[in-house]
Every structure is written in C-alpha cells, then in structure tokens.
Design a protein around this motif. Structure first.
Motif, PDB file in Angstrom:
ATOM      1  N   ASN B 373       0.774  -1.194  -0.079  1.00  0.00           N
ATOM      2  CA  ASN B 373      -0.046   0.069  -0.008  1.00  0.00           C
ATOM      3  C   ASN B 373       0.874   1.232   0.078  1.00  0.00           C
ATOM      4  N   CYS B 374       1.729   1.377  -0.587  1.00  0.00           N
ATOM      5  CA  CYS B 374       2.696   2.366  -0.900  1.00  0.00           C
ATOM      6  C   CYS B 374       2.029   3.340  -2.220  1.00  0.00           C
ATOM      7  N   LYS B 375       2.081   4.456  -2.378  1.00  0.00           N
ATOM      8  CA  LYS B 375       1.722   5.278  -3.437  1.00  0.00           C
ATOM      9  C   LYS B 375       2.733   6.280  -3.902  1.00  0.00           C
ATOM     10  N   ASN B 376       3.054   6.148  -4.960  1.00  0.00           N
ATOM     11  CA  ASN B 376       3.649   7.673  -5.579  1.00  0.00           C
ATOM     12  C   ASN B 376       2.784   8.139  -6.589  1.00  0.00           C
ATOM     13  N   ASN B 377       3.079   9.433  -6.663  1.00  0.00           N
ATOM     14  CA  ASN B 377       2.654  10.390  -8.035  1.00  0.00           C
ATOM     15  C   ASN B 377       3.779  11.082  -8.313  1.00  0.00           C
ATOM     16  N   THR B 378       3.928  11.097  -9.647  1.00  0.00           N
ATOM     17  CA  THR B 378       5.128  11.891 -10.295  1.00  0.00           C
ATOM     18  C   THR B 378       4.648  12.534 -11.452  1.00  0.00           C
ATOM     19  N   THR B 398      11.601   1.982  -8.830  1.00  0.00           N
ATOM     20  CA  THR B 398      11.937   0.535  -8.275  1.00  0.00           C
ATOM     21  C   THR B 398      10.606   0.326  -7.458  1.00  0.00           C
ATOM     22  N   VAL B 399       9.907  -0.510  -7.989  1.00  0.00           N
ATOM     23  CA  VAL B 399       8.586  -0.949  -7.359  1.00  0.00           C
ATOM     24  C   VAL B 399       8.563  -2.397  -7.086  1.00  0.00           C
ATOM     25  N   ARG B 400       8.603  -2.924  -6.107  1.00  0.00           N
ATOM     26  CA  ARG B 400       8.481  -4.488  -5.763  1.00  0.00           C
ATOM     27  C   ARG B 400       7.239  -4.570  -4.728  1.00  0.00           C
ATOM     28  N   GLY B 401       6.933  -5.642  -4.386  1.00  0.00           N
ATOM     29  CA  GLY B 401       5.942  -6.043  -3.529  1.00  0.00           C
ATOM     30  C   GLY B 401       4.584  -5.834  -3.819  1.00  0.00           C
ATOM     31  N   ASN B 404       1.431  -1.681  -4.422  1.00  0.00           N
ATOM     32  CA  ASN B 404       2.193  -0.482  -4.372  1.00  0.00           C
ATOM     33  C   ASN B 404       1.884   0.143  -5.629  1.00  0.00           C
ATOM     34  N   THR B 405       1.581   1.408  -5.559  1.00  0.00           N
ATOM     35  CA  THR B 405       1.044   2.095  -7.054  1.00  0.00           C
ATOM     36  C   THR B 405       2.121   3.197  -7.394  1.00  0.00           C
ATOM     37  N   VAL B 406       2.555   3.393  -8.611  1.00  0.00           N
ATOM     38  CA  VAL B 406       3.355   4.465  -9.094  1.00  0.00           C
ATOM     39  C   VAL B 406       2.695   5.133  -9.883  1.00  0.00           C
ATOM     40  N   GLN B 407       2.578   6.388 -10.386  1.00  0.00           N
ATOM     41  CA  GLN B 407       2.075   6.846 -11.452  1.00  0.00           C
ATOM     42  C   GLN B 407       3.224   7.838 -11.937  1.00  0.00           C
ATOM     43  N   HIS B 408       3.321   8.046 -13.022  1.00  0.00           N
ATOM     44  CA  HIS B 408       4.308   8.951 -13.556  1.00  0.00           C
ATOM     45  C   HIS B 408       3.766   9.702 -14.849  1.00  0.00           C
ATOM     46  N   GLU B 409       3.699  11.082 -14.966  1.00  0.00           N
ATOM     47  CA  GLU B 409       3.281  11.677 -16.094  1.00  0.00           C
ATOM     48  C   GLU B 409       4.281  12.702 -16.388  1.00  0.00           C
TER      49      GLU B 409
END
Lengths: 253, 470
Positions: B373-378, B398-401, B404-409
C-alpha cells in the motif's frame, strides 16, 4: 484627426503580396463592415494593422489619430488604442482571465498611476454580467477549454475592459450560434459611441443584422472595390459576391 | 484569482549583483587541508568530536571520485585549491538589529529588506558569509521551547539534542559534496521544535555569498519532535563574480512521529555559481516532510531533495521549479524512499528552459518488496522557450511488493509565437508576455507557496524573462 486612416497599404506574406494599395478611413464614432470572399486579404489586414511580424508592410501608412503605427511593435500599437478581436484567440495555459486583463491594464498605466483592484473587479464583473459570462470564469485560464462562443465573448470582455479607440473584429461571428451572436453584438453595440471606431470583418450579413454598420466595404483581391450603406450587405447576402466581380470586370472610371 | 494585495518584498536578482569590500577577521586562506579544518575548528571553539567528524569527512571527500559517470563534466571545472573555505568577521550571531554592522544592514537594504521591516523579519536568521549575522527569535518561540540557532551554537550549546541526528539523515559519505560540506561546514540553521509545538509563522533565513572564490557550506538540521509542525523558508541571492563560486549545503530534516516539516527554498544564484546541495528528510510514523524548491540562476545546480518514509503512514512531497537560461544547467529532481508500508509520496516538477538553457529531471522512487500500500505520484512538466533549449527526464522507479502503485506523467510544451502575439496585441511587451506565460506554467505550483514567496518568485521570473527576449 480622430480617425483611423489606412493609406495605400501594401502587405506581403513572404514574397506574396496580399494587400494592394489598400485604403480605408474609419472616423471615430462609426462602425464599418468589411466583407468579401475568402482569400481576399481581410484577415491579413487585421493582422498587419496589429503589427504581426509575419505580415510585412512594404509601403503605405496607418494613421491612428494622426500617429503612424506602421513599424511599431504589436504591444505599442495596442497601447496606442487599436484592439483586435481574434478570429482564433490563443489559449494561455495557467493565466487566468482576471490576471491577464489586469496585466494588460497595468501595462497601460503611466508612471505614478496606481491600479485599483476593487474598481477593477467591479468593472470586470459588470461587463461579465452583461456578456453573460459566469463570474467563475475570472479564475479560468484564458481561452483554455472554452467553447467557440465563450472565446468570442471573452474577446469582447477584453475589448470592453481595455477601451480601445479603434477595434478590428476579425470574423467574430464565426463559430457562434444565434444566441451567442446576439450577446456578442449587444456587447459591441453597448460600446458604440463617439469615442470608438469599429471595423467589423465578416463573410456574412447575419452579424450585421445585430451590429448595424454605418458603411459597408467590399474587398476583392487585396483592396476595397465597393462601398455603400447597410443595404450593400443585404444585397451581397442575396446576390453573392459574383455580381461584384462582374461589375469589376467592366471598365471603371 | 489574485485579488489580494501582497507585501512588497522586492528581492530582485539584479540588485544582488554587487558586493562590498569587507575585511574579514578570520580567513582560512585558500585551499583545503587538515590545517584548514583545524583553523575552522579552533576559530569556532568546537568540541573534539566535531573536529574529528570534519577530518573524517575531509578524507572521504578526497577519496571519493566526482560523479561524472552520470553527472555533468562541468563539475571538473571546480578548482578546490582556489576556494576559501572559511571567512568570518568573528561575529557572534546578533540578537538585536542595532548590533548588526552597518554594511550588513546595507546589504539587507539592497536586497529589499529594509530596517522598517524588522518586525516582519523578527524570527529571521540571515547568514552573511560564514556566520549568522542577524539572528532574532521571537520571544514567544523561545517560550515554546523552540531552539533556533546557527550550526556552531547548535553543536556547542545543545549537543544532547542535535548530535543524535547530525550527519545521520545525510551521512558524510552520501556523496562527494556532502563530504565536503561535512568537512568545512559553517553557518546554517539548527532548529528544534518540542513535541506538539506548532510554529505558526515560517522561520526564514537569507543566504548570501559576498566574497569571491568563497564557497559557502552552510549546514542545516531541523528536528520536529512528535506532533510538532514547522515551516522553514530559505531565499538566496548572490553577487556576480567572474570566477566560479561554490555553494554546497547540506540540509537534514527529521520529522518524528506525527510531525510536519515544510522546507521552502527560492534560489537565485548568479550564473557563475556551482550549486551542489544535498537535502533529505526523514519522516517517521504519520509524519510529513514537504520540500518546495525553486532553482533560478547558477551555472550548475545539482539538487535532489529526498524523503525517507520510515514510519507507517508517512508522507513525502517535493514540489520543484527550475529555470535554466543560456549557460545554465538545472539538474534537479527528487528521491522518494518508501521504507514502511502505507506511505505516500508526491513529486511535481516543472522546468523552464530558455535559449541554450538546459533542464534535467532525475527522480528516484523506491518501494521494496516487503512493503504494501505505498503510493507515489510523479508529474514532470517541461516548458521550452526557443528551439535550442534542452530538457531531459531520467526517472528511476523501483517498485516491488504488493499493492504498491506508482504513477508517472511527463509533458513537454512550448510557448508559441501566436500566443505571444495574442498577449502583445493586448498591450503586454514581449518580455511581459513571456513572463506571464511562464508564470502561468508554474502557477498551480506557486499557489502552494506562502504568499510572500509566490510574489518574490513571480518577480524573479519576470526579471529572468525580461532578459530572455530580443
């Protein structure tokens, strides 16, 4: 001297001459319509008058109340009192309408003059109400995501706020439905008066039903070929432009 | 809609381009050796552990190669033997305005910080060269137990508070320039906010460099104890010199459980400054660290503010604006290290490249395997003004696990000639039209700034844009 005098104006885009010895005088207090088919140079006139650098004025004069504005930068021409309502107004991302108009007004302040924010907003809201622009638009970015009608109303709003001496309206009716057309026309009519000269560029008679011009000019191949009263616009509407062409073919004194 | 009239801070870049002939009581001379460090430690009367820390750092600095395998080779042009590492008038930080020397007052004057704004500046620590020359803390702050001192005083008078975290968020060997700073640091702010204390007004510091070839190595450590809140603002202008000036700061933030730290920088270096800064915050359980970073000017800026989210529910944020002109390279970005579950981070980066100016974004987002449940927005937006400008984006994610969500724009846009013409037709000069367009581009970020800083930043952008048309 309270007139906009365009004298023997020649304008080229690249090597291509578009305006050919174009002459026209608009006295303050009058509304003139400039009509003509596509490609005769109507929009070129608007851009050239405004100082767009892609439109090269090769000869001629433009006198705004006696001051020659040929060769001036676009911003100087604007501050001298010439406003152009764009056919395709640009979007300015992130810059709100309120801030944009405010910046334009601030650019006109003379040294020692102060900008009054309360008076500004009072006037801005009044014009917005008249033009039926929702007040929430003050915080929207200029023209970003606006409908055609919203863009044109925003042009009229700017014109009302900047109070030019002369306004050139480049096909302001394009892309407007009948309600928007009426609102825009009413906006222009409210500004009509002894302190403003207007050149309305349009293809169609429709707009001139609402903004009744003092004079109508027909443009053909880079110059004015016929001038008349409002009835000329109606004649063009019913007969098209071909009869002007035919008339032109006949020898003229 | 900006209806509110804002106070005029009037900090303009061109008035920063001057310096006063100042005689320095203590001058470590040029070059860097153990003797330099002994000199600094002696002048400051530092404890032995600090001297050892410095010496260890010097060794690391000498041993570490330049990071030119990924960074600009321009770094090779810094001549460390020609830099003065310590200058001081031997001042104690001043407590009252009257004790501030006249030429320093004059500097403030030129920066647009007149004496009459003293009340406004109460609680401000401003650094003049190495030592804090003006340090005045509002009484209510000290009543609340807030400590706001310079680095020397912090380590000497309050080691029980600061030693624990000093050099821990950013260890000596983190990078070559953190090692350099650790060896010769001087000035900067040390702040401690006791548990539950919410400091209402932002604390401020103004940094200036006033001696040619003088590197400024300030060191800042801010500790917000459990549930505490603080905003720190830093603004920089530097006089213009012909030879290169090095600025290499280290800023460490520690937000303990539930604490909030916001660190705001508006930086406006002259174009001969190498600005190589390491900034990192540690956010414990439920804590929040937010960096707001504006980089205008300098020859080369390398700065990647980071947040290590060590406790569950921690939050990290970096909002940055970089403006690169001809002969300038803004190499900036953000690092978000998720070290606990349920942590969130947000990066918004806007860069403006003008003429030959170059903007680079480097980002690191790390979420290891055992977290969830880690989140990043870039979001990275670049604005190019003039076809010669260059912009690059190097995101390392680097996202494992699980979950976990990452969003890159990312976006790149240009200010079009038609847009400028439209604005000029309304009476704005070309420079004003450019400024307004650029301000529009950064507007949604500037809104996040405290009012006085957003005014200052807009003014800086105006000044930058004025010189960029023609």
């Amino acid at each position: 001297m309270s007139e906009l005098v365009i004298k023997n104006l020649n304008v080229s885009i690249g090597d291509r001459p578009i305006l050919k010895d174009f002459s026209l005088t608009i006295p303050k207090g009058e509304v003139h319509a400039l009509m003509g088919p596509n490609g005769t140079g109507k929009s070129t006139l608007a851009k050239a008058l405004s100082g767009h650098e892609d439109y090269e004025i090769t000869s001629g004069e433009v006198l705004l109340d006696g001051e020659n504005i040929v060769g001036m930068e676009a911003d100087g021409i604007s501050r001298s009192g010439l406003f152009m309502a764009f056919q395709y107004p640009s979007e300015i991302p992130g810059v709100t309408i309120a801030n944009f108009i405010r910046a334009a007004l601030t650019a006109r302040l003379e040294e020692g003059q102060n900008f009054s924010a309360p008076a500004y907003y009072k006037e801005l809201y009044q014009h917005m109400d008249e033009l039926k622009i929702d007040r929430s638009f003050t915080s929207r970015a200029v023209n970003e995501g606006f409908s055609g009608g919203e863009k044109k109303r925003c042009e009229i709003l700017q014109m009302a706020m900047l109070k030019p001496k002369y306004a050139v309206m480049d096909e302001t009716d394009s892309g407007l439905d009948i309600d928007a057309l009426r609102i825009v026309a009413e906006g222009v009519n409210r500004m009509r008066g002894p302190d403003l000269g207007v050149l309305v560029i349009t293809h169609y008679q429709r707009l001139l039903d609402y903004i009744v011009p003092d004079k109508v000019h027909v443009m053909w191949d880079g110059r004015i070929v016929k001038t008349g009263g409002p009835e000329l616009a109606r004649e063009l509407e019913s007969r098209g432009y071909d009869w002007v062409k035919e008339e032109l073919a006949e020898p003229v004194a | 809609m900006s209806k509110t009239e804002t106070p005029d801070l009037n900090i303009e870049r061109d008035v920063g381009n001057f310096h006063y002939d100042t005689t320095y009581e203590f001058d470590a001379g040029v070059g860097l050796s153990e003797a330099t460090i002994d000199y600094i430690a002696d002048v400051k009367g530092e404890d032995e552990w600090v001297r050892e820390f410095r010496k260890k750092a010097l060794k690391v600095f000498n041993d570490k190669p330049l990071p030119t395998h990924w960074a600009s080779r321009d770094l090779e042009n810094i001549d460390y033997t020609k830099i003065r590492y310590y200058l001081s008038k031997g001042q104690r930080p001043s407590r009252s305005w009257d004790e501030v020397p006249d030429e320093i007052k004059e500097t403030f004057e030129r920066l647009g910080i007149p004496e009459k704004e003293r009340a406004y500046l109460a609680g401000v620590e401003a650094q003049f060269d190495s030592e804090a020359s003006y340090s005045n803390m509002k009484e209510e702050l000290s009543k609340q137990g807030v400590i706001f001192v310079g680095s020397t005083e912090g380590l000497k008078e309050h080691p029980e508070i600061f030693r624990k975290w000093f050099g821990k968020v950013i260890p000596i060997g983190d990078n070559k320039f953190s090692a350099l700073n650790s060896a010769v640091f001087s000035g900067g702010s040390f702040i401690y906010v006791p548990p539950g204390v919410k400091v209402k007004q932002p604390l401020q510091a103004y940094f200036r460099i006033n001696a040619e070839n003088f590197g400024q190595f300030e060191r800042t450590l801010i500790i917000a104890d459990e549930g505490a809140e603080i905003t720190y603002m830093e603004g920089c202008t530097a006089p213009k010199f012909e030879t290169s000036t090095l600025h290499s700061a280290v800023v460490e933030l520690v937000a303990l459980k539930g604490a909030k730290i916001q660190y705001i920088t508006v930086q406006n270096w002259s174009e001969n400054v190498f600005n190589l800064v390491t900034k990192r915050g540690l956010a414990m359980e439920g804590a929040e660290v937010k960096w707001i970073d504006c980089n205008i000017g300098s020859r080369l800026t390398m700065k990647y503010p980071g947040v290590i989210m060590r406790g569950e529910g921690a939050r990290g944020e970096v909002l940055s604006i970089a403006l690169a002109h001809d002969n300038q390279h803004q190499d900036t970005g953000a690092k978000m290290i998720h070290a606990a579950s349920n942590t969130t981070s947000n990066i918004i980066s806007k860069s403006i490249s003008i003429g030959q100016g170059r903007a680079t974004y480097r980002g690191v987002v790390a979420m290891p395997k055992h977290l969830k449940n880690c989140k990043n927005n870039t979001e990275c937006d670049a604005l190019l003004i003039n076809t010669n400008s260059r912009t690059d984006t190097y995101p390392a994610i680097t996202v494992r696990g699980n979950r976990n969500t990452v969003q890159h724009e990312a976006s790149v846009s240009k200010v079009s000639a038609e847009q400028i013409f439209y604005m000029m037709q309304r009476g704005l000069s070309e420079g004003e039209a450019m400024s307004l367009s650029v301000n529009g581009f950064v507007n949604d970020l500037i809104r996040e700034f405290p009012m006085e800083y957003s005014v200052e930043l807009k003014r800086l952008i105006d000044l930058e844009m004025e010189g960029s048309v023609g």
